[in-house]
Design a protein around this motif. Structure first.
Motif, short mmCIF file in Angstrom:
data_model
loop_
_atom_site.label_atom_id
_atom_site.label_comp_id
_atom_site.label_asym_id
_atom_site.label_seq_id
_atom_site.Cartn_x
_atom_site.Cartn_y
_atom_site.Cartn_z
N ILE A 5 44.93 91.79 -3.42
CA ILE A 5 45.77 91.42 -4.55
C ILE A 5 46.82 90.41 -4.08
CG2 ILE A 5 47.35 92.27 -6.34
CD1 ILE A 5 44.42 93.36 -6.47
N VAL A 6 46.97 89.34 -4.84
CA VAL A 6 48.02 88.36 -4.59
C VAL A 6 48.93 88.37 -5.82
CG1 VAL A 6 48.59 85.94 -4.11
CG2 VAL A 6 46.47 86.94 -3.20
N ASP A 7 50.18 88.79 -5.63
CA ASP A 7 51.18 88.77 -6.70
C ASP A 7 52.08 87.57 -6.48
OD1 ASP A 7 50.52 91.19 -8.11
OD2 ASP A 7 51.29 92.30 -6.40
N VAL A 8 52.22 86.74 -7.54
CA VAL A 8 53.01 85.53 -7.47
C VAL A 8 54.15 85.64 -8.47
CG1 VAL A 8 52.98 83.02 -7.72
CG2 VAL A 8 50.95 84.19 -6.85
N MET A 9 55.37 85.40 -8.00
CA MET A 9 56.56 85.45 -8.86
C MET A 9 57.42 84.22 -8.59
SD MET A 9 56.46 88.31 -10.63
CE MET A 9 58.13 88.44 -11.22
N LEU A 10 58.14 83.80 -9.64
CA LEU A 10 59.11 82.74 -9.44
C LEU A 10 60.17 83.21 -8.46
CD1 LEU A 10 59.65 81.50 -13.09
CD2 LEU A 10 58.61 80.21 -11.22
N LYS A 11 60.67 82.32 -7.63
CA LYS A 11 61.76 82.67 -6.72
C LYS A 11 62.97 83.08 -7.55
CE LYS A 11 60.23 79.81 -2.91
NZ LYS A 11 60.55 78.77 -1.94
N PRO A 12 63.81 83.97 -7.01
CA PRO A 12 64.95 84.48 -7.79
C PRO A 12 65.87 83.40 -8.34
CG PRO A 12 64.67 85.73 -5.77
CD PRO A 12 63.72 84.58 -5.70
N GLU A 13 66.02 82.29 -7.63
CA GLU A 13 66.92 81.24 -8.08
C GLU A 13 66.33 80.32 -9.15
OE1 GLU A 13 65.00 79.80 -4.20
OE2 GLU A 13 65.80 81.69 -4.94
N ILE A 14 65.05 80.50 -9.47
CA ILE A 14 64.39 79.68 -10.48
C ILE A 14 64.49 80.38 -11.83
CG2 ILE A 14 62.20 78.64 -11.19
CD1 ILE A 14 63.40 77.40 -8.63
N LEU A 15 64.94 79.65 -12.86
CA LEU A 15 65.01 80.20 -14.20
C LEU A 15 63.63 80.58 -14.70
CD1 LEU A 15 67.59 77.80 -15.88
CD2 LEU A 15 67.99 80.10 -14.98
N ASP A 16 63.54 81.65 -15.45
CA ASP A 16 62.27 82.15 -15.99
C ASP A 16 62.37 82.22 -17.51
OD1 ASP A 16 59.91 83.44 -16.62
OD2 ASP A 16 60.30 85.20 -15.39
N PRO A 17 62.15 81.10 -18.23
CA PRO A 17 62.30 81.11 -19.68
C PRO A 17 61.36 82.09 -20.38
CG PRO A 17 61.66 78.91 -18.90
CD PRO A 17 61.81 79.80 -17.70
N GLN A 18 60.15 82.26 -19.87
CA GLN A 18 59.23 83.21 -20.49
C GLN A 18 59.74 84.64 -20.33
OE1 GLN A 18 55.15 82.71 -19.40
NE2 GLN A 18 54.42 84.22 -20.85
N GLY A 19 60.23 84.98 -19.16
CA GLY A 19 60.81 86.29 -18.94
C GLY A 19 62.03 86.53 -19.83
N GLN A 20 62.86 85.50 -19.99
CA GLN A 20 64.03 85.61 -20.85
C GLN A 20 63.63 85.84 -22.31
OE1 GLN A 20 66.12 81.98 -19.97
NE2 GLN A 20 67.10 82.83 -18.15
N ALA A 21 62.60 85.14 -22.76
CA ALA A 21 62.12 85.32 -24.14
C ALA A 21 61.61 86.74 -24.35
CB ALA A 21 61.02 84.30 -24.46
N ILE A 22 60.90 87.28 -23.36
CA ILE A 22 60.41 88.65 -23.46
C ILE A 22 61.59 89.62 -23.49
CG2 ILE A 22 59.14 90.45 -22.22
CD1 ILE A 22 57.35 88.11 -21.11
N ALA A 23 62.58 89.39 -22.65
CA ALA A 23 63.75 90.28 -22.60
C ALA A 23 64.49 90.29 -23.94
CB ALA A 23 64.69 89.85 -21.48
#
Length: 82
Positions: A5-23
């Motif tokens: 399994i390879v899990d890929v995530m944006l680095k913490p300092e990168i804004l995540d507009p899709q994650g913000q929309a979900i939140a």
């Protein structure tokens, strides 16, 4: 056969507009208590042969080369236990 399994995530300092929309959508849907959402990708790689360090090294190389944009994303590689 080995599944890696390879899990890929944006680095913490990168804004995540899709994650913000979900939140922002979760409370409107009746879900509470979530303070942050980060959206990522999961890749499941199936290899011939056993899961070992060679298999993990190959998966890491694939992640660095193709699966993740290492400028803005981090990744983790692990063997899926059956």
């Amino acid at each position: 056969m080995a599944r890696v399994i390879v899990d890929v995530m944006l680095k913490p300092e990168i804004l995540d507009p899709q994650g913000q929309a979900i939140a922002r959508a979760l409370p409107r849907l009746g879900f509470s208590g979530v303070t942050d959402v980060r959206q990522g990708k999961r890749f499941e790689l199936t290899f011939d042969g056993p899961a070992n360090e060679t298999t993990l090294a190959a998966a890491r190389k694939m992640a660095e080369t193709l699966l993740a944009n290492t400028v803005i994303e981090d990744f983790q590689v692990h063997i899926e236990q059956e």
